[in-house]
Design a protein around this motif. Sequence first.
Motif, PDB file in Angstrom:
ATOM      1  N   SER A  89     -40.048  -2.658  34.679  1.00  0.00           N
ATOM      2  CA  SER A  89     -40.679  -1.782  34.736  1.00  0.00           C
ATOM      3  C   SER A  89     -39.974  -0.660  35.658  1.00  0.00           C
ATOM      4  O   SER A  89     -39.845  -0.964  36.964  1.00  0.00           O
ATOM      5  N   PHE A  90     -39.517   0.402  35.163  1.00  0.00           N
ATOM      6  CA  PHE A  90     -38.977   1.372  35.770  1.00  0.00           C
ATOM      7  C   PHE A  90     -40.071   1.953  37.026  1.00  0.00           C
ATOM      8  O   PHE A  90     -39.616   2.407  37.844  1.00  0.00           O
ATOM      9  N   THR A  91     -41.089   2.474  36.348  1.00  0.00           N
ATOM     10  CA  THR A  91     -42.173   2.764  36.982  1.00  0.00           C
ATOM     11  C   THR A  91     -42.540   2.010  38.152  1.00  0.00           C
ATOM     12  O   THR A  91     -42.596   2.646  39.229  1.00  0.00           O
ATOM     13  N   LYS A  92     -42.552   0.806  38.119  1.00  0.00           N
ATOM     14  CA  LYS A  92     -42.636  -0.013  39.203  1.00  0.00           C
ATOM     15  C   LYS A  92     -41.551  -0.008  40.473  1.00  0.00           C
ATOM     16  O   LYS A  92     -41.863   0.030  41.631  1.00  0.00           O
ATOM     17  N   LEU A  93     -40.290   0.051  39.727  1.00  0.00           N
ATOM     18  CA  LEU A  93     -39.157   0.392  40.812  1.00  0.00           C
ATOM     19  C   LEU A  93     -39.455   1.620  41.644  1.00  0.00           C
ATOM     20  O   LEU A  93     -39.117   1.659  42.911  1.00  0.00           O
ATOM     21  N   ALA A  94     -39.501   2.856  40.811  1.00  0.00           N
ATOM     22  CA  ALA A  94     -39.807   4.202  41.309  1.00  0.00           C
ATOM     23  C   ALA A  94     -40.932   3.933  42.192  1.00  0.00           C
ATOM     24  O   ALA A  94     -40.715   4.757  43.588  1.00  0.00           O
ATOM     25  N   SER A  95     -41.971   3.479  42.057  1.00  0.00           N
ATOM     26  CA  SER A  95     -42.939   3.435  43.026  1.00  0.00           C
ATOM     27  C   SER A  95     -42.532   2.704  44.358  1.00  0.00           C
ATOM     28  O   SER A  95     -42.980   3.240  45.585  1.00  0.00           O
ATOM     29  N   PHE A  96     -41.991   1.621  44.251  1.00  0.00           N
ATOM     30  CA  PHE A  96     -41.462   0.942  45.208  1.00  0.00           C
ATOM     31  C   PHE A  96     -40.779   1.606  46.212  1.00  0.00           C
ATOM     32  O   PHE A  96     -40.886   1.798  47.272  1.00  0.00           O
ATOM     33  N   PHE A  97     -39.412   2.487  45.588  1.00  0.00           N
ATOM     34  CA  PHE A  97     -38.718   3.258  46.500  1.00  0.00           C
ATOM     35  C   PHE A  97     -39.516   4.195  47.055  1.00  0.00           C
ATOM     36  O   PHE A  97     -39.281   4.669  48.443  1.00  0.00           O
ATOM     37  N   ALA A  98     -40.190   5.091  46.203  1.00  0.00           N
ATOM     38  CA  ALA A  98     -41.262   6.223  46.906  1.00  0.00           C
ATOM     39  C   ALA A  98     -41.843   5.616  47.941  1.00  0.00           C
ATOM     40  O   ALA A  98     -41.984   6.233  48.890  1.00  0.00           O
ATOM     41  N   LYS A  99     -42.585   4.418  48.056  1.00  0.00           N
ATOM     42  CA  LYS A  99     -43.416   4.071  49.029  1.00  0.00           C
ATOM     43  C   LYS A  99     -42.621   3.544  50.224  1.00  0.00           C
ATOM     44  O   LYS A  99     -42.835   3.817  51.337  1.00  0.00           O
ATOM     45  N   ASP A 100     -41.475   2.806  49.838  1.00  0.00           N
ATOM     46  CA  ASP A 100     -40.445   2.248  50.711  1.00  0.00           C
ATOM     47  C   ASP A 100     -39.911   3.062  51.705  1.00  0.00           C
ATOM     48  O   ASP A 100     -39.531   3.224  52.878  1.00  0.00           O
ATOM     49  N   GLU A 101     -39.445   4.337  51.048  1.00  0.00           N
ATOM     50  CA  GLU A 101     -38.810   5.613  51.742  1.00  0.00           C
ATOM     51  C   GLU A 101     -39.724   6.465  52.264  1.00  0.00           C
ATOM     52  O   GLU A 101     -39.234   7.686  52.696  1.00  0.00           O
ATOM     53  N   ASN A 102     -41.007   6.475  52.051  1.00  0.00           N
ATOM     54  CA  ASN A 102     -41.887   7.544  52.376  1.00  0.00           C
ATOM     55  C   ASN A 102     -41.683   8.751  51.829  1.00  0.00           C
ATOM     56  O   ASN A 102     -41.687   9.677  52.534  1.00  0.00           O
ATOM     57  N   LEU A 103     -41.502   8.853  50.419  1.00  0.00           N
ATOM     58  CA  LEU A 103     -41.197  10.248  49.949  1.00  0.00           C
ATOM     59  C   LEU A 103     -42.338  10.893  49.847  1.00  0.00           C
ATOM     60  O   LEU A 103     -43.435  10.354  49.626  1.00  0.00           O
ATOM     61  N   ASP A 104     -42.214  12.364  50.179  1.00  0.00           N
ATOM     62  CA  ASP A 104     -43.525  13.042  49.860  1.00  0.00           C
ATOM     63  C   ASP A 104     -43.406  13.676  48.570  1.00  0.00           C
ATOM     64  O   ASP A 104     -42.511  13.528  47.720  1.00  0.00           O
ATOM     65  N   VAL A 105     -44.169  14.337  48.241  1.00  0.00           N
ATOM     66  CA  VAL A 105     -44.607  15.060  46.883  1.00  0.00           C
ATOM     67  C   VAL A 105     -43.433  15.775  46.156  1.00  0.00           C
ATOM     68  O   VAL A 105     -43.085  15.695  45.418  1.00  0.00           O
TER      69      VAL A 105
END
Length: 120
Positions: A89-105
Amino acid sequence: MRNLTRAEEQVMQILWQVEKGFVKDLLEKMEEPKPAYNTVSTIIRILERKGFVKHKAYGKSHEYYPIVTKDEYRSHSIKNLLSGYFNGSFTKLASFFAKDENLDVKEIEKIMSEVKDEVK
């Protein structure tokens, strides 16, 4: 395509950068502490057996060049990462990195915009 060890990947990164070279050329590009000449020579021959590299012989000297592109290996590595850690799942990958890197909106929107531009 087979996975590379960290040492093999280091040599490939340099070979992708220089496009072709002798072992001494690759060794010159390596950071300190540099491995031994024989170590790099062994790694490059392993890469050749794995189908990543070929050589052109000049007597006893060999000039090596990649036959697998950096983009091909990157794609292979990401697919392995997806299947091995994110159930494909690319969505799970992107979500992981978004959380791990504390990306904002705003950062996430910028990524989405870049992806949309690439798809066009």
